[in-house]
Design an enzyme around this catalytic site. Structure first.
Site, short mmCIF file in Angstrom:
data_model
loop_
_atom_site.label_atom_id
_atom_site.label_comp_id
_atom_site.label_asym_id
_atom_site.label_seq_id
_atom_site.Cartn_x
_atom_site.Cartn_y
_atom_site.Cartn_z
N SER A 187 -7.00 -13.12 -13.86
CA SER A 187 -6.21 -14.28 -13.46
C SER A 187 -6.96 -15.58 -13.69
CB SER A 187 -5.91 -14.15 -11.97
OG SER A 187 -5.57 -15.39 -11.41
N TYR B 56 -8.92 -13.78 -3.10
CA TYR B 56 -8.17 -13.21 -4.22
C TYR B 56 -8.92 -13.45 -5.54
CZ TYR B 56 -4.76 -12.90 -7.97
OH TYR B 56 -4.14 -12.59 -9.15
N GLU C 125 -7.08 -17.74 -11.62
CA GLU C 125 -7.74 -18.04 -10.34
C GLU C 125 -9.23 -17.75 -10.41
OE1 GLU C 125 -6.75 -19.16 -7.02
OE2 GLU C 125 -5.26 -20.04 -8.34
N1 GDD Z 1 2.83 -20.54 -2.38
C1 GDD Z 1 2.87 -21.85 -2.12
N2 GDD Z 1 3.68 -22.31 -1.11
N3 GDD Z 1 2.12 -22.70 -2.87
C2 GDD Z 1 2.19 -24.02 -2.62
C3 GDD Z 1 3.02 -24.54 -1.61
C4 GDD Z 1 3.79 -23.65 -0.81
O1 GDD Z 1 4.53 -24.04 0.08
N4 GDD Z 1 2.88 -25.90 -1.62
C5 GDD Z 1 2.02 -26.20 -2.59
N5 GDD Z 1 1.59 -25.08 -3.20
C6 GDD Z 1 0.59 -25.01 -4.27
C7 GDD Z 1 -0.58 -24.07 -3.95
O2 GDD Z 1 -1.50 -24.74 -3.07
C8 GDD Z 1 -1.13 -23.85 -5.35
O3 GDD Z 1 -1.99 -24.89 -5.71
C9 GDD Z 1 0.13 -23.90 -6.24
O4 GDD Z 1 1.17 -24.45 -5.43
C10 GDD Z 1 0.57 -22.56 -6.79
O5 GDD Z 1 0.63 -21.63 -5.74
P1 GDD Z 1 1.30 -20.17 -5.93
O6 GDD Z 1 2.64 -20.29 -6.55
O7 GDD Z 1 1.21 -19.48 -4.62
O8 GDD Z 1 0.40 -19.46 -7.04
P2 GDD Z 1 -1.18 -19.42 -7.28
O9 GDD Z 1 -1.48 -20.38 -8.38
O10 GDD Z 1 -1.93 -19.57 -6.03
O11 GDD Z 1 -1.39 -17.94 -7.79
C11 GDD Z 1 -0.52 -17.32 -8.74
O12 GDD Z 1 -1.01 -17.47 -10.05
C12 GDD Z 1 -2.24 -16.80 -10.33
C13 GDD Z 1 -2.61 -17.09 -11.78
O13 GDD Z 1 -3.29 -18.30 -11.83
C14 GDD Z 1 -0.40 -15.84 -8.36
O14 GDD Z 1 0.59 -15.24 -9.15
C15 GDD Z 1 -1.70 -15.12 -8.60
O15 GDD Z 1 -1.52 -13.72 -8.35
C16 GDD Z 1 -2.10 -15.32 -10.07
O16 GDD Z 1 -3.29 -14.66 -10.36
#
Ligand code: GDD
Length: 331
Positions: free
Chosen positions: A130, A154, A132
């Site tokens: 990822s 994670y 991440e």
């Molecule tokens: N979930 C979530 N909910 N994220 C929020 C929110 C909220 O209310 N508000 C802002 N965000 C911001 C998070 O702080 C983060 O910076 C961004 O939105 C994306 O969050 P997510 O959609 O939860 O995904 P992620 O980037 O943390 O992780 C996803 O992508 C990775 C690849 O880079 C997941 O799918 C991981 O499993 C994957 O590895």
């Protein structure tokens, strides 16, 4: 006649698993999936994304928390390719329970690799790494050689899995490929992730079922692609002469705020009227800027994304609106 290739997908009921299963079936593979027993007992809810394929895939119950159950599957069925997608994949949740994230993501990966090494060392293996793993990024854009600096349990678990994968490749000569996938979304995305949270709430607001959308960090930047594009890259990684690691990304970055702006606009709304920042959704440590350089995947795998950012957002909002069409607003 060429023998039908057989693939195993862990995490087949998830977003990526369902798109990958469709893709492999389309290529003529026999597709197997590893699922938790609880999923077999609750197919209506757990197989939602696989409903159309349910009769075409072979599912086996196993737990990634048990080496014995993983070993059992590989001792009874032979595979040409194994795509290891199952994981605790919600970054925010990993701050709440880092121990189970570590257990599933690190030990679970180790169990699959160890069982393959023991029983089917010729099976080609894909590990879902990822972006991440880059965390507090050391360079922009990030590529295969960018150092890792994970910022969540994670991210740390994915770095460990990635290292394990590479070590099985180097120590035992197994075909272990690692994908470093940037965020990839679709109408099948889980509701806990920000894109789907936004598009499903837009649909609810439009249908009169919700009045606001509470989000955390609106300035976080992500490189968002479409899952259907990214599963093609996974498959291509296992078709090369030598196993290797690849970044898969669009190369474009957008803020959560921009995602909101576009998503509300698709429904004819202005996000500023509905979006509220809420400290509850901030993370203890944030990854501020992810944008990938996928030139190696483009060059070696001949892979290209087909969706634009605008196309992705539009498809997600339209599907959520369709899903709610006819839903009654509250009184
Ligand atoms: N979930 C979530 N909910 N994220 C929020 C929110 C909220 O209310 N508000 C802002 N965000 C911001 C998070 O702080 C983060 O910076 C961004 O939105 C994306 O969050 P997510 O959609 O939860 O995904 P992620 O980037 O943390 O992780 C996803 O992508 C990775 C690849 O880079 C997941 O799918 C991981 O499993 C994957 O590895």
């Amino acid at each position: 006649m060429e023998k039908m290739r057989r693939a195993l997908i862990t995490g087949i009921t998830g977003q990526d698993g369902s798109y990958l299963a469709e893709h492999l079936l389309g290529l003529g593979y026999e597709v197997h999936g590893l699922v938790r027993r609880i999923a077999l007992e609750d197919p209506e809810r757990r197989f939602g994304r696989l409903l159309k394929l349910r009769d075409r895939v072979h599912v086996h119950a196993a737990s990634l928390e048990s080496y014995a159950s993983v070993f059992h599957i590989f001792s009874r069925h032979e595979f040409d390719e194994c795509y290891h997608l199952a994981a605790q994949s919600f970054v925010a949740e990993s701050f709440g329970d880092g121990f189970s994230t570590m257990n599933i993501n690190i030990n679970g990966t180790h169990y699959v690799l160890a069982a393959l090494h023991e029983l089917q060392p010729k099976c080609r293996f894909y590990f879902a790494g990822s972006s991440e793993m880059f965390g507090k990024v050391r360079e922009v854009p990030q590529k295969e050689t960018t150092p890792f600096h994970p910022r969540s349990p994670y991210g740390i678990s994915k770095v460990a899995g990635f290292d394990l994968n590479r070590n099985y490749r180097e120590a035992y000569g197994m075909y272990c490929a690692g994908g470093i996938l940037f965020n990839h979304e679709s109408p099948r995305r889980g509701h806990e992730f920000v894109t789907r949270k936004i598009t499903s709430t837009v649909a609810k607001i439009k249908s009169g079922l919700a009045g606001e959308l509470r989000l955390g960090n609106l300035e976080a930047r992500r490189d968002w692609g479409h899952a259907a594009d990214y599963v093609r890259a996974m498959h291509l990684m296992l078709q090369q002469e030598e196993p290797d690691d690849y970044v898969v990304a669009t190369g474009e970055t957008h803020t959560v705020r921009e995602f909101c702006e576009r998503a509300f606009a698709v429904a004819g709304l202005d996000y500023r009227d509905y979006v509220k920042e809420d400290a509850r959704f901030y993370r203890p440590a944030e990854v501020d800027l992810l944008v990938g350089d996928a030139s190696k995947a483009r060059r070696v795998l001949n892979w290209e994304p087909t969706y634009s950012f605008a196309g992705l957002v539009e498809e997600m909002v339209r599907e959520d609106l369709r899903g709610l069409a006819g839903a009654a607003p509250h009184a």
